[in-house]
Design an enzyme around this catalytic site. Structure first.
Site, PDB file in Angstrom:
ATOM      1  N   ARG A  93       0.725  -1.216  -0.012  1.00 34.95           N
ATOM      2  CA  ARG A  93      -0.121   0.076  -0.193  1.00 34.95           C
ATOM      3  C   ARG A  93       0.874   1.347   0.070  1.00 34.95           C
ATOM      4  O   ARG A  93       0.626   2.179  -0.694  1.00 34.95           O
ATOM      5  CB  ARG A  93      -0.527  -0.015   1.305  1.00 34.95           C
ATOM      6  CG  ARG A  93      -2.032   0.509   1.208  1.00 34.95           C
ATOM      7  CD  ARG A  93      -2.851   0.653   2.654  1.00 34.95           C
ATOM      8  NE  ARG A  93      -2.959  -0.861   3.276  1.00 34.95           N
ATOM      9  CZ  ARG A  93      -4.268  -1.329   3.365  1.00 34.95           C
ATOM     10  NH1 ARG A  93      -5.229  -0.661   3.313  1.00 34.95           N
ATOM     11  NH2 ARG A  93      -4.336  -2.168   4.041  1.00 34.95           N
ATOM     12  N   VAL A 123     -10.132   9.266  -8.262  1.00 36.76           N
ATOM     13  CA  VAL A 123     -10.158   7.798  -8.431  1.00 36.76           C
ATOM     14  C   VAL A 123      -8.783   7.157  -8.166  1.00 36.76           C
ATOM     15  O   VAL A 123      -9.042   5.589  -7.763  1.00 36.76           O
ATOM     16  CB  VAL A 123     -10.615   7.663  -9.971  1.00 36.76           C
ATOM     17  CG1 VAL A 123     -11.387   6.239  -9.782  1.00 36.76           C
ATOM     18  CG2 VAL A 123     -11.635   8.485 -10.405  1.00 36.76           C
ATOM     19  N   PRO A 126      -3.662   4.507  -3.580  1.00 34.81           N
ATOM     20  CA  PRO A 126      -4.782   4.275  -2.679  1.00 34.81           C
ATOM     21  C   PRO A 126      -5.666   5.264  -2.613  1.00 34.81           C
ATOM     22  O   PRO A 126      -5.254   6.714  -2.056  1.00 34.81           O
ATOM     23  CB  PRO A 126      -3.961   3.836  -1.823  1.00 34.81           C
ATOM     24  CG  PRO A 126      -2.608   4.417  -1.696  1.00 34.81           C
ATOM     25  CD  PRO A 126      -2.400   4.538  -3.233  1.00 34.81           C
ATOM     26  N   ASP A 153     -17.381  -0.103  -3.512  1.00 35.13           N
ATOM     27  CA  ASP A 153     -17.762  -1.204  -2.731  1.00 35.13           C
ATOM     28  C   ASP A 153     -19.189  -1.472  -2.175  1.00 35.13           C
ATOM     29  O   ASP A 153     -19.613  -2.362  -2.137  1.00 35.13           O
ATOM     30  CB  ASP A 153     -16.804  -1.137  -1.397  1.00 35.13           C
ATOM     31  CG  ASP A 153     -15.449  -0.808  -1.781  1.00 35.13           C
ATOM     32  OD1 ASP A 153     -14.391  -1.343  -2.067  1.00 35.13           O
ATOM     33  OD2 ASP A 153     -15.263   0.379  -2.226  1.00 35.13           O
ATOM     34  N   ARG A 156     -21.055  -3.014  -4.703  1.00 33.81           N
ATOM     35  CA  ARG A 156     -20.910  -4.294  -4.904  1.00 33.81           C
ATOM     36  C   ARG A 156     -21.564  -5.057  -3.541  1.00 33.81           C
ATOM     37  O   ARG A 156     -22.414  -6.340  -4.076  1.00 33.81           O
ATOM     38  CB  ARG A 156     -19.512  -4.742  -4.793  1.00 33.81           C
ATOM     39  CG  ARG A 156     -18.435  -4.439  -6.095  1.00 33.81           C
ATOM     40  CD  ARG A 156     -16.972  -4.366  -5.747  1.00 33.81           C
ATOM     41  NE  ARG A 156     -16.261  -4.252  -6.978  1.00 33.81           N
ATOM     42  CZ  ARG A 156     -15.046  -3.790  -7.044  1.00 33.81           C
ATOM     43  NH1 ARG A 156     -14.228  -3.737  -5.972  1.00 33.81           N
ATOM     44  NH2 ARG A 156     -14.516  -3.494  -8.117  1.00 33.81           N
ATOM     45  N   HIS A 180     -11.248   2.695   1.327  1.00 28.81           N
ATOM     46  CA  HIS A 180     -11.455   1.874  -0.011  1.00 28.81           C
ATOM     47  C   HIS A 180     -10.387   0.915  -0.251  1.00 28.81           C
ATOM     48  O   HIS A 180      -9.357   1.283  -0.710  1.00 28.81           O
ATOM     49  CB  HIS A 180     -11.620   2.777  -1.175  1.00 28.81           C
ATOM     50  CG  HIS A 180     -11.694   2.039  -2.529  1.00 28.81           C
ATOM     51  ND1 HIS A 180     -12.751   1.186  -3.042  1.00 28.81           N
ATOM     52  CD2 HIS A 180     -10.853   1.995  -3.455  1.00 28.81           C
ATOM     53  CE1 HIS A 180     -12.515   0.754  -4.039  1.00 28.81           C
ATOM     54  NE2 HIS A 180     -11.423   1.241  -4.448  1.00 28.81           N
TER      55      HIS A 180
END
Ligand code: NAD
Length: 318
Positions: A93, A123, A126, A153, A156, A180
């Site tokens: 990350r 967008v 990370p 998320d 989803r 996210h």
């Protein structure tokens, strides 16, 4: 703002990759803007994408699409940042953050040189750290800098719950908040259909209410990005539609409730970080942040998620 005004809007997209161009395609189909400028360090790619999109205009709606320069950000209502340094999934990350933070340091001042009034929609991953970086680098008010965050998320989760509950996912009200990424938090305590909590809704329709199964659905959501990348190399369609929803809420002044990554001054003792929570979005950007009445475990998980994101932001000295 009415549809006609929304249709006369200008959107700038920085990053002509899979996400940026799928979003441009979605905007074209939805007829949401009258101008789309696409900017990329790879000018050929941006030009080729603009040409291809323009050839679809006769099948869609009148719109001007071109590959441009940062000066073309002038007058844009929303500037979407979808750049990426071209990193690998196995990078940590922090490594991902360092690479893309370097790009943000170049592009955010290039955008704000020509545009001081627009909304910055991030967008790039990370996501939460890049949103925080964009906020700091731009000096824009917090209402005008946010990231797509867990809108994806949340979608989803709603999709999978819709399948499980056999209802239209648009009628499933369930949120994922926090990072996210891996530490995101599903808010089961408030999840409902028609205002009825899942533990009461399921027995009404003889659907097993099994917290373990619900957790399995959440794990599918959490792993979805990695799984899709394993299968096809990218994720682009759902996120592009999420971005379209965000931009629509802005341009049409909808006061829509969406989960996006926003700067938190004090949210359940989480401070000075960008994380996703439900917000009310309209023409001015984030109008209100909605404080959810979370249960104890959800609150602790949200705070843990914040600590993880904060650690990365601090290591970058943003
Ligand atoms: P991509 O590699 O297809 O495209 C990235 C583009 O950025 C490339 O065209 C590249 O030339 C451009 N770029 C790199 N450096 C630049 C610079 N200095 N100036 C201008 N352009 C530059 O990547 P993608 O699949 O489109 O993904 C873009 C980003 O969106 C990634 O960070 C990805 O992880 C992220 N993403 C986020 C979500 C989400 O839900 N937030 C979902 C999917 C992807």
């Amino acid at each position: 703002m009415d549809t006609k005004t929304a249709k006369s809007s200008k959107i700038a997209i920085v990053g002509a990759g899979f996400v940026g161009t799928t979003f441009a395609y979605s905007l074209l189909i939805h007829g949401l803007a009258s101008q789309i400028v696409i900017i990329d360090v790879n000018k050929d790619r941006a030009e080729g994408e603009a040409m291809d999109l323009n050839h679809g205009v006769p099948f869609a709606q009148p719109i001007k699409i071109w590959s441009g320069e940062y000066s073309d950000c002038e007058g844009a209502d929303v500037i979407v940042i979808a750049v990426d340094k071209g990193q690998r999934i196995e990078q940590s990350r922090l490594e991902l953050a360092e690479g893309n933070f370097d790009i943000m340091k170049q592009i955010i001042p290039s955008v704000t040189k020509y545009n001081k009034e627009g909304i910055l929609l991030i967008v790039t991953n990370p996501l939460d750290v890049m949103t925080y970086a964009a906020l700091k680098l731009s000096g824009f008010p917090k209402s005008r800098v946010f990231g797509s965050g867990t809108i994806l998320d949340t979608a989803r989760l709603r999709y999978l719950l819709g399948e499980y509950l056999r209802v239209d996912p648009r009628n499933v009200h369930a949120y994922i908040i926090g990072e996210h990424g891996d530490s995101e938090v599903p808010i089961w305590s408030l999840a409902n259909v028609a205002g009825i909590r899942l533990k009461d809704y399921c027995p009404m329709f003889k659907i097993p209410y099994d917290p373990e199964h619900l957790n399995d659905l959440f794990l599918q959501v959490r792993n979805a990005g990695v799984e899709i990348i394993r299968l096809k190399g990218r994720t682009n369609y759902a996120v592009a539609l999420g971005l379209t929803k965000i931009v629509e809420s802005i341009l049409r002044d909808e006061n829509a409730v969406v989960t996006v990554s926003t700067f938190l001054e004090d949210y359940l003792s989480v401070r000075d970080i960008c994380l996703s929570v439900p917000v009310i979005l309209n023409r001015s950007g984030i109008k209100e942040i909605i404080k959810l009445p979370l249960d104890e475990q959800e609150t602790a998980d949200f705070q843990k998620s914040a600590a993880i994101v904060k650690r990365v932001a601090s290591s970058l000295k943003i």
